[in-house]
Structures are given as structure tokens and as C-alpha cells.
Design an enzyme around this catalytic site. Structure first.
Site, PDB file in Angstrom:
ATOM      1  NE  ARG A 222      -4.473  -1.153   0.172  1.00  0.00           N
ATOM      2  CZ  ARG A 222      -4.481  -2.268  -0.703  1.00  0.00           C
ATOM      3  NH1 ARG A 222      -3.437  -2.620  -1.626  1.00  0.00           N
ATOM      4  NH2 ARG A 222      -5.574  -2.944  -0.855  1.00  0.00           N
TER       5      ARG A 222
ATOM      6  CG  HIS B 236      -3.940   0.151  -6.620  1.00  0.00           C
ATOM      7  ND1 HIS B 236      -3.918   0.848  -5.407  1.00  0.00           N
ATOM      8  CD2 HIS B 236      -3.829  -0.918  -6.502  1.00  0.00           C
ATOM      9  CE1 HIS B 236      -4.291  -0.004  -4.533  1.00  0.00           C
ATOM     10  NE2 HIS B 236      -4.022  -1.293  -5.180  1.00  0.00           N
TER      11      HIS B 236
END
Ligand code: GLV
Length: 308
Positions: free
Chosen positions: A223, A271
């Protein structure tokens, strides 16, 4: 009984067709058309709606469409609500593919060659064999283990680190804080695939970079909040790190004036390392729905104390 879906609308249409065909007893509703909220027992979501408990009073299970569940604030969810992470085999496949790509991109200095091409400059650099490039996988859960095991087949020596000891054939495993120094000192390429928790937020920082071998490469597919972004720039400026591949950023997208947009030492992607695919995720979800209906434990249920 109904399931509310709140994620990518395009994939929502696939999910809807799969439910209609294979589980017609569960009514599929797509956010924001939720009908009578009192009938909604299941939520399948990437980002939860605001005031989740208030808007879905009869909810039994929150199924994440993602492998990570850090987007949910557990302190705001009722204790009785089960949270289940997504164990779609397509996520594992995507993560292996991306980690391999990123490892080879750094290992084969493709960023340097792309720049040289733009500059009209033809020059070969020494190639260090894979057997001399030690890979360290930070986080040896299901995804980290799959990545580590795959990278061994390229001839890289691979080690992994987790909070608790793992036994993965072919991988040198390290566990706990006391083993972190040894693990980092032997990682020429560090791949972060940790879950985001209070303990791991900001873990990719100057103090950690200083424990890596000089000129190490960094890959973050965990993340964005694992990384202190200014510390990465500093480590690259000082030559402590040689390059980085980031699929996740603190703010997605990063603001237009973010220095990473223009930093050729960093490859940034939006992402996309892995994506849940309704076709392969549906059987996993349906198995869990049936388990829940029979009162059996579900697969991938999150330990809410631990946060993953
Ligand atoms: C994506 O980031 C996921 O957690 O599946």
C-alpha cells in the site's frame, strides 16, 4: 436475501450475470440502487459507504473485493460483522506477474535503457547474473509466498520476512523484529507485499533503507502508506537505492506536482498489479456465501484485532 455490490460498475454487470445464473436465490443489487436496506445481508465492496452501519442495518458479512482490507475502519464496524478478504486466484496470478516484471525491469536496468533510447545513446552495462541478485520479500502471506516461490525459478536467491515463522520450500525465511536486520542486509531487491496495519504504516523509510545493501532496488506492491515518499527520493539521491517500482502511492493519483511523476529512477503504475476478476472470484465468493448460510467458517475471514 440480498447482496449489495459497491465497486467498479463495469465488473458489476459480470457479477450480476453470474449471480443470476448460479445463485438466483441471492438478489444482486448494485450501489447506489440498494432498494430496501433491511433486506441486505451481504456487502461486496472496494470502498465502504459512509456510515455503513446506519445505512445497512441488517448486514452480516462485509466481503472485500480486494486482498487488502485496510480501507475499512474496523473500529467503526459492529463487533458482530464478519469481514472477509478476497482470495481470487486472479489476484495471486496478477501479483506474481507484476512482481516478476518489476524485478526484471530493475534487474535488467530497463529504465536506464529506455532513457538511453530517448537520448539516442547505445551502451551496454554489465549484467549481474540472477544468482548474485538477492531478492527479499517483505510479507510472506499468501501473496508474498506465491511471489517468492515464483522468483526462485529465475535463479534469484530469495528470502522472505514475516511476523511469525513460515516454512516455504526454497525460501530462506526470517521472522520477527529481531530478524529484520539480517533479512534487509541480504536484500539487493526488496519487494513489499505487507498488509497495511498500525505496525507497518511508514515501514519503508530512511532507517530501513539504510539497512539495505548499497544500491538496492525497491518494489512496493503493498500500500502507498507503507512508504515515506520523501525518504525514497533522498535514498535515490544519495545512491543508497538505485531505483524503485511503485504500483501504490499515498494519494492515488498523486497530485500533478508530485516529484515522482518526473523522476526517471522511479517507475510508477496506477494500482494495477492485480485485479479481481468476477469469473474467477465468483466461485470463491459463492463458496463463502454458502458456508455462511450453513453456519460454517468462511475462507479468508479477517482477524479484526490483527487487521488482516
Ligand atoms: C488491491 O490492492 C487489493 O488489495 O486487492
Amino acid at each position: 436475501m440480498a447482496l449489495l455490490y459497491k465497486a467498479d460498475p463495469e465488473r458489476g454487470r459480470h457479477w450480476q450475470a453470474l449471480f443470476a445464473r448460479h445463485a438466483p436465490d441471492i438478489e444482486f443489487r448494485q450501489w447506489p440502487d440498494m432498494g430496501n436496506p433491511a433486506e441486505i445481508r451481504y456487502l461486496l465492496a472496494w470502498q465502504p459507504p459512509e456510515n455503513l452501519t446506519g445505512c445497512l442495518p441488517a448486514l452480516d458479512v462485509l466481503f472485500a473485493t480486494s486482498a487488502g482490507v485496510d480501507q475499512f475502519d474496523f473500529s467503526e464496524l459492529p463487533d458482530t460483522l464478519s469481514v472477509v478478504r478476497m482470495l481470487d486466484p486472479a489476484i495471486e496470478h496478477g501479483m506474481i506477474e507484476y512482481a516478476t516484471f518489476a524485478t526484471l525491469w530493475l534487474h535488467r536496468r530497463i529504465g536506464d535503457y529506455a532513457r538511453q533510447q530517448r537520448e539516442g545513446h547505445w551502451q551496454a552495462h554489465m549484467l549481474r547474473p540472477a544468482s548474485e541478485k538477492r531478492i527479499g520479500v517483505l510479507g510472506l502471506g499468501q501473496l508474498g509466498t506465491a511471489i517468492a516461490t515464483h522468483l526462485v525459478s529465475y535463479g534469484f536467491p530469495v528470502s522472505g520476512w514475516a511476523r511469525t515463522m513460515r516454512d516455504v520450500p526454497g525460501i530462506t525465511c526470517h521472522a520477527g523484529q529481531e530478524a529484520l536486520d539480517d533479512f534487509l542486509a541480504s536484500s539487493d531487491m526488496l519487494i513489499c507485499v505487507l498488509p497495511l496495519t498500525g505496525d507497518t504504516r511508514g515501514i519503508l523509510n530512511t532507517a530501513l533503507f539504510e539497512r539495505l545493501p548499497e544500491g538496492a532496488g525497491l518494489i512496493n506492491i503493498g500500500r502507498g502508506e507503507h512508504l515515506i515518499e520523501a525518504d525514497l527520493t533522498r535514498a535515490l539521491d544519495e545512491g543508497r537505492l538505485s531505483g524503485a517500482v511503485l504500483d501504490v502511492l499515498r494519494n492515488e493519483p498523486p497530485p500533478r506536482d508530485h516529484p515522482f511523476w518526473r523522476d526517471e529512477r522511479i517507475l510508477m503504475t496506477p494500482h494495477i498489479a492485480a485485479m479481481t476478476q468476477p469469473e474467477t472470484a465468483f466461485p470463491v465468493l459463492l463458496d463463502n456465501l454458502r458456508r455462511h448460510q450453513r453456519g460454517e467458517p468462511m475462507i479468508g475471514q479477517v482477524d479484526r484485532q490483527r487487521g488482516y
